[in-house]
Design a protein around this motif. Structure first.
Motif, short mmCIF file in Angstrom:
data_model
loop_
_atom_site.label_atom_id
_atom_site.label_comp_id
_atom_site.label_asym_id
_atom_site.label_seq_id
_atom_site.Cartn_x
_atom_site.Cartn_y
_atom_site.Cartn_z
N ILE A 49 64.75 25.91 28.89
CA ILE A 49 65.79 25.29 28.21
C ILE A 49 66.23 27.65 28.81
O ILE A 49 67.42 26.99 28.76
CB ILE A 49 65.74 25.59 26.47
N SER A 50 65.55 27.88 29.46
CA SER A 50 65.92 28.86 29.57
C SER A 50 65.81 29.56 31.22
O SER A 50 66.37 29.96 31.81
CB SER A 50 65.62 30.63 28.88
N LEU A 200 67.07 18.17 24.53
CA LEU A 200 65.89 19.15 26.04
C LEU A 200 64.81 19.39 24.87
O LEU A 200 63.35 19.54 24.79
CB LEU A 200 66.16 20.21 26.40
N GLY A 201 65.09 20.26 23.31
CA GLY A 201 64.34 20.73 22.41
C GLY A 201 63.56 20.11 22.14
O GLY A 201 61.95 19.83 21.80
N ARG A 202 63.71 19.40 21.29
CA ARG A 202 63.69 18.08 21.03
C ARG A 202 62.48 16.84 21.88
O ARG A 202 61.52 16.32 21.27
CB ARG A 202 64.58 16.62 20.04
N TRP A 203 62.77 16.25 22.37
CA TRP A 203 62.48 15.92 23.52
C TRP A 203 61.23 16.14 24.60
O TRP A 203 60.02 15.33 23.96
CB TRP A 203 63.37 15.78 24.70
N ALA A 210 64.10 21.74 15.13
CA ALA A 210 63.24 23.25 15.84
C ALA A 210 64.48 23.74 16.85
O ALA A 210 64.85 24.53 16.00
CB ALA A 210 62.35 23.44 16.04
N TYR A 211 65.14 22.70 17.48
CA TYR A 211 66.43 23.42 18.68
C TYR A 211 67.06 23.32 17.78
O TYR A 211 67.82 23.23 18.52
CB TYR A 211 65.96 23.24 19.99
N LEU A 212 67.27 22.76 17.19
CA LEU A 212 68.68 22.38 16.03
C LEU A 212 68.65 24.24 15.11
O LEU A 212 69.51 24.82 15.05
CB LEU A 212 69.15 21.58 14.47
N TYR A 213 67.59 24.96 14.27
CA TYR A 213 67.25 25.80 13.82
C TYR A 213 67.63 27.46 15.35
O TYR A 213 68.34 28.41 14.70
CB TYR A 213 66.14 26.11 13.71
N LEU A 214 67.25 26.81 16.14
CA LEU A 214 67.11 28.45 17.07
C LEU A 214 68.72 28.41 17.47
O LEU A 214 68.95 29.93 16.75
CB LEU A 214 67.02 27.76 18.66
N PRO A 215 69.64 27.67 17.59
CA PRO A 215 70.74 28.13 17.71
C PRO A 215 72.26 28.63 16.88
O PRO A 215 73.30 29.40 16.73
CB PRO A 215 72.07 27.23 18.28
N THR A 216 71.61 27.55 15.54
CA THR A 216 72.03 28.14 14.52
C THR A 216 71.64 29.57 13.59
O THR A 216 72.74 30.35 13.19
CB THR A 216 71.74 26.76 13.12
N SER A 217 70.37 30.06 13.84
CA SER A 217 70.22 30.69 13.32
C SER A 217 70.49 32.47 14.00
O SER A 217 70.78 33.79 13.94
CB SER A 217 68.71 31.23 13.42
N ILE A 218 70.56 31.81 15.93
CA ILE A 218 71.29 33.05 16.05
C ILE A 218 73.00 33.40 16.16
O ILE A 218 72.99 34.26 16.02
CB ILE A 218 71.24 32.52 18.38
N ARG A 219 73.27 32.48 15.46
CA ARG A 219 74.87 32.41 15.46
C ARG A 219 74.73 33.37 14.28
O ARG A 219 76.31 34.40 13.90
CB ARG A 219 75.43 31.45 15.39
#
Length: 260
Positions: A49-50, A200-203, A210-219
């Motif tokens: 993802i990075s 991508l994270g889910r797949w 888990a990779y819905l948590y990441l962007p929402t927590s960043i915001r």
């Protein structure tokens, strides 16, 4: 047959936790379970993802820690040990790097990686709560946190605890996602974060959200100046930061002032 998850992305647990819509206890339980579940594929997902940038960013953070040869460093929220291994090469034989994390699954991977890299005698890994580290005061030359402070329930308390561990003049380095300076980059990053990244994270991780948590927590995370203010409130001096990829991430630094 297992029931299909039909919840909209914004309604899933990861997004709710990331937005702070749950209790502190529920947040702590979710984050702990999530990292335990994704541990086996965590490094692979981060690299994908990075586009591999996280490794370069961690090398920059390790360099900015300025830990001396034969020094002592602590890596809090160490995950699978990327930063701890980089610091171990800097302190060398006779030094110590202590990696601390709340996830047993992450720590198990970190220990195996340290042994494989030949630095098992320099790195030690223990389970711990970032807000209450059972370590003596002024015991370390440097402290680092890589993409982990955002996952702590009370990050300001963790900053005060990190200050307590540092000797006078010791340096704290916090590598964390931040706010891109360019409006065009913000739009591009938002589009990527809420479309391709979760898919991508889910797949790859095989974790539902888990990779819905990441962007929402960043915001919800403070921008560069606001986080620098948190570090100042925690008692650090000489606080500064370096933007990475126009501010998608940032490395924050500060030192513990002299005692007295």
């Amino acid at each position: 047959m297992a029931k299909k998850d039909t919840a909209a992305p914004a309604d899933r647990a990861g997004a709710r936790v990331g937005r702070g819509l749950v209790s502190e206890d529920e947040q702590a339980r979710y984050v702990r379970r999530m990292f335990g579940a994704i541990a086996p594929r965590y490094d692979l997902v981060n690299t994908l993802i990075s586009c591999g940038l996280h490794r370069r960013w961690k090398r920059i953070a390790a360099q900015m820690a300025q830990v001396p040869p034969r020094g002592r460093a602590v890596d809090v929220c160490c995950g699978t040990g990327d930063l701890a291994l980089l610091l171990a090469r800097r302190v060398g034989r006779g030094g110590l790097v202590l990696g601390m994390d709340f996830s047993d699954e992450m720590l198990g991977i970190a220990r195996r990686r340290a042994a494989a890299a030949g630095v098992g005698d320099v790195c030690r890994f223990v389970q711990a709560d970032a807000e209450a580290l059972a370590l003596p005061e002024m015991a370390f030359d440097a402290a680092v946190v890589g993409f982990g402070l955002r996952n702590v329930v009370h990050p300001k308390a963790a900053l005060r605890e990190l200050r307590r561990l540092l000797r006078p003049g010791g340096r704290l380095v916090v590598l964390e996602f931040s706010r891109p300076r360019s409006a065009a980059m913000r739009r591009l990053y938002d589009a990527y974060s809420f479309t391709l990244m979760p898919w991508l994270g889910r797949w790859v991780s095989r974790h539902a959200d888990a990779y819905l948590y990441l962007p929402t927590s960043i915001r919800r995370w403070p921008d560069q100046e606001a986080f620098a203010g948190w570090m100042g409130e925690a008692g650090f001096e000489g606080v500064a930061y370096r933007n990475l990829l126009t501010g998608v991430a940032a490395v924050h630094i500060g030192t513990r002032p002299p005692v007295g």
